[in-house]
Design an enzyme around this catalytic site. Structure first.
Site, mmCIF file in Angstrom:
data_model
loop_
_atom_site.group_PDB
_atom_site.id
_atom_site.type_symbol
_atom_site.label_atom_id
_atom_site.label_comp_id
_atom_site.label_asym_id
_atom_site.label_seq_id
_atom_site.Cartn_x
_atom_site.Cartn_y
_atom_site.Cartn_z
ATOM 1 N N CYS A 24 1.020 -1.326 -0.112
ATOM 2 C CA CYS A 24 0.162 -0.004 -0.333
ATOM 3 C C CYS A 24 0.841 1.168 0.359
ATOM 4 O O CYS A 24 1.531 1.468 1.434
ATOM 5 C CB CYS A 24 -1.024 0.038 1.167
ATOM 6 S SG CYS A 24 -1.959 1.489 1.303
ATOM 7 N N CYS A 44 -0.222 4.118 2.222
ATOM 8 C CA CYS A 44 -0.319 3.971 3.706
ATOM 9 C C CYS A 44 1.348 4.067 4.031
ATOM 10 O O CYS A 44 1.964 4.519 4.962
ATOM 11 C CB CYS A 44 -0.751 2.512 4.196
ATOM 12 S SG CYS A 44 -1.605 1.630 3.353
ATOM 13 N N ASP A 45 2.811 3.964 2.978
ATOM 14 C CA ASP A 45 3.698 3.542 3.775
ATOM 15 C C ASP A 45 4.832 4.051 2.594
ATOM 16 O O ASP A 45 5.579 4.133 3.132
ATOM 17 C CB ASP A 45 3.940 2.017 3.519
ATOM 18 C CG ASP A 45 2.934 1.086 4.433
ATOM 19 O OD1 ASP A 45 3.081 1.684 5.348
ATOM 20 O OD2 ASP A 45 3.161 -0.401 4.259
#
Ligand code: NAP
Length: 314
Positions: free
Chosen positions: A133, A136-137
């Site tokens: 993701c 997200c990261d």
């Protein structure tokens, strides 16, 4: 016993619907699988969920949502739903570990699982350099080298997004031709931070105790092995919605995602609702899943009220 509502799945969608239904005194039963909490539990810090300016661990966010649902009266049981019977009411669920359960309404929030390459070193380094993701990261890779694996629209989109952070993004794809739409390919090709390693099959994630060292690939043309150095690896090779247990009783799209009536959480079966990634192949964020969980709870509540009203007037 017939439950008013059974919620299947405990990601942000399922837990948000549990909070809303429990708070409305609907006493939902939530079935959590053997790895509760959904995809957020496989990430580390979540920095884009509103309300947490310092960020929050994915597992902590899910644990907080669970406690909030329990506080209002949701019950949790562990099991894995193997099959359903939506042909007559009350609806029946066959649950491994719990047996046969019945409910007047069902909320499906079983999510979608990111596909992995299933190569050595990959699973050991999830959250330590390997991610599925970018939203997200990506932020954790400021000024670093990143590899994105995949040749579809998601890979193009994530690669372009990751150039905001990374010093270089290398797109690794197993074929010479990309599957992505022309517009997405053009966008990626126009970005100078993206370099291309096409026709390369990933075979191993190489890591030291200090982090990732690189991705070992086979050059499909020469047959030679190469080590592509990187600090981060984003595996973007598609998702599989967790809908197999529905046995064809709910309308799915061609990729297996549940089709909901636009703007609602209603499936083709009255009283069966879907929320979160199991019906969303576009946004796939914790906050959008939570929002759709709220929609499912409100739709479900209205459905149950209408049923009660109909029964009372017979
Ligand atoms: P996808 O279109 O199925 O592409 C998956 C890619 O991963 C393919 O290039 C595939 O290679 C590769 N792949 C699959 N398994 C692999 C493996 N084991 N090892 C190496 N490579 C592997 O998935 P997606 O990109 O997630 O897109 C899913 C859907 O969402 C599509 O309909 C897409 O158009 C849509 N989407 C749209 C947008 C947008 O329009 N903004 C953004 C994201 C997604 P092969 O090509 O060789 O099979």
């Amino acid at each position: 016993m017939t439950y008013k509502t059974i919620i299947i799945g405990t990601g942000p969608a399922g837990l948000t619907s549990a909070i809303y239904l429990a708070r409305a005194n609907m006493e939902p039963l939530v079935i959590e699988g053997w790895q509760p909490g959904g995809q957020l539990t496989t990430t580390t810090e979540v920095e884009n969920f509103p309300g947490f300016p310092e960020g929050i661990l994915g597992s902590e966010l899910m644990s907080n949502m669970r406690k909030q649902a329990q506080k209002f009266g949701a019950t949790f049981k562990t099991g894995s739903v193997k099959s359903v019977d939506f042909s007559k009411r009350p609806y029946t669920l066959e649950v491994e570990g719990l047996g046969r359960l019945q409910a007047d309404s069902v909320i499906i929030s079983t999510g979608a699982s990111a596909k992995y390459l299933n190569i050595p070193g990959e699973q050991d380094n999830i959250g330590r350099g390997v991610s599925t993701c970018a939203t997200c990261d990506g932020f954790f890779f400021r000024g670093k080298k990143i590899i994105v694996v995949g040749g579809g629209d998601s890979a193009m989109e994530e690669a372009v997004f990751l150039t905001r952070f990374a010093s270089e993004v290398r797109l690794v794809h197993r074929r010479e031709e990309l599957r992505a739409s022309k517009i997405m390919q053009d966008r990626a090709r126009a970005n100078d931070k993206i370099v291309w390693s096409l026709n390369r099959t990933p075979v191993e994630v190489v890591a030291t105790g200090m982090g990732l060292q690189g991705l070992k690939v086979i050059n499909n043309e020469s047959g030679e092995e190469e080590l592509l150095e990187t600090d981060g690896l984003f595996v973007t090779i598609g998702h599989t919605p967790n809908t197999g247990f529905l046995g064809g009783q709910i309308q799915l799209d061609e990729q297996g995602y549940i089709i909901v009536k636009p703007g609602t959480s209603e499936t083709n079966i009255p009283g069966v609702f879907a929320c979160g990634d199991v019906q969303d192949r576009q946004y796939r964020q914790a906050i959008t899943a939570a929002g759709s969980g709220c929609m499912a709870a409100l739709d479900c509540e209205r459905y149950l009220e209408a049923q009660e009203h109909a029964a009372a007037t017979v």
